[in-house]
Structures are given as structure tokens and as C-alpha cells.
Design an enzyme around this catalytic site. Sequence first.
Site, PDB file in Angstrom:
ATOM      1  N   ALA A   1       0.832  -1.205   0.000  1.00 45.12           N
ATOM      2  CA  ALA A   1       0.000   0.000   0.000  1.00 45.12           C
ATOM      3  C   ALA A   1       0.866   1.255   0.000  1.00 45.12           C
ATOM      4  CB  ALA A   1      -0.909   0.005   1.220  1.00 45.12           C
ATOM      5  N   LYS A   2       0.360   2.293  -0.633  1.00 44.19           N
ATOM      6  CA  LYS A   2       1.003   3.609  -0.621  1.00 44.19           C
ATOM      7  C   LYS A   2       0.048   4.581   0.055  1.00 44.19           C
ATOM      8  CE  LYS A   2       3.276   2.657  -5.021  1.00 44.19           C
ATOM      9  NZ  LYS A   2       3.376   3.044  -6.435  1.00 44.19           N
ATOM     10  N   GLY A   3       0.574   5.679   0.534  1.00 45.06           N
ATOM     11  CA  GLY A   3      -0.260   6.687   1.173  1.00 45.06           C
ATOM     12  C   GLY A   3      -1.234   7.316   0.189  1.00 45.06           C
TER      13      GLY A   3
ATOM     14  N   GLY B   1      -3.698   9.864   1.682  1.00 44.74           N
ATOM     15  CA  GLY B   1      -4.410  10.892   2.418  1.00 44.74           C
ATOM     16  C   GLY B   1      -4.325  12.279   1.813  1.00 44.74           C
ATOM     17  N   GLU B   2      -3.233  12.609   1.142  1.00 46.28           N
ATOM     18  CA  GLU B   2      -3.073  13.939   0.577  1.00 46.28           C
ATOM     19  C   GLU B   2      -3.146  13.945  -0.946  1.00 46.28           C
ATOM     20  OE1 GLU B   2       0.623  15.335   2.142  1.00 46.28           O
ATOM     21  OE2 GLU B   2      -0.186  15.621   4.147  1.00 46.28           O
TER      22      GLU B   2
END
Length: 192
Positions: free
Chosen positions: A145-147, A149-150
Amino acid sequence: PRDWSSDVCSSDLAVSLFELAGREPGAALQVDADFTVGGASWPNGCHLCEVEIDRDTGVIVLDRFTAVDDVGNPVNPMIVGGQIHGGIAQGVGEALMERIVYDPSSAQLVTGSLMDYCVPRADDLPDITRALDTSQPCRVNPLGAKGCGESGTVGASPAVVGAVMDALSPFGVHHLDMPLTPEKIWRAMAGS
């Protein structure tokens, strides 16, 4: 209790997570693992925006917004999609309307509440077309998984500003600072 080990190769058997936990001591599942992350993980994406500008008022209308984000293996695609969608709304707000204003004579914050600080509402946004690219899982964590949220915010602001600057280029306007308020757009088109 049934011996599940004899049915390992069968494809028609299922056991719920709750049933499995119920068979364990204390009716709970526990997993211990250690993993050292091998480095940073960076999501990628591409956001596109199409706008219309009213020449008489400077009001910007977002016609279409499309986003494709590489988040690796999303743990919960619905939640990831919601995070990106919300981030896009925040990025649109940053690009078009959000700003902090202080009274120049008293230094009193004038935009201290949502009565005075403008944030986007649902009717300020078009239908947003979103897609997740899962073809490149992260290589430095076990989930792949990669971030995310932004991702929406980081992609939306430049997509919106780029679309507005493209629309204003026939007027000789090539740069404006955010937020791109209707007054700022109208003044730029009027040449003042």
C-alpha cells in the site's frame, strides 16, 4: 471440533473470521510480526480539470474533474476513494476560495469562522471521475500500500489553477496567486 487441515485443497469450504476466532483460546485471533520498512513510499497520480469562466463576473465553474491515483494495493478501496474525493474538495477550496484575512488596522482576524471563511460546498464541485491504479504495489512494505491521504489535495489545486490559467491565456494572463476569486479573475480579464 472439525479438523480443517484435511480440507485445505477444497474450494467449496469457508469459515467466517468470527467462527475461526471462536475456536482460538480466549475467542480471539492474535498475530505477531516484525517488519522493517525499506524506505519511503510515494503515491503518484494525474488530475485533470475543465473550467468555464463567466466574463461578466469572473465566476469559475468547474465542469469536469478526473483523477487517477496510484495508491499501490488499497487496503479498502472505498475508503481510499473517499479520502481522494475529500482531498479534491479541499484542493478546489485552496485554489478558488480559501484565504485568511486580517484587518490591516487592528490585526484582528476577519475570517475567523465559517461565516466569513469560504470553503467549497457540494454544489461548487462537478461530478468527480476517479480511478485507482493498482498496477504498481509499494515495494517497501508487506501490504504493497502507498499513502493516499493527501493525493486529492496535492493534485487538485494545480489542476484547477492550470485550467483557469489556460482559460485566461487569451487575455494575456499567465500567473495569478491563489485563491482565484471571482474579483481577481474579473480584474485580470479587464486588464486591471
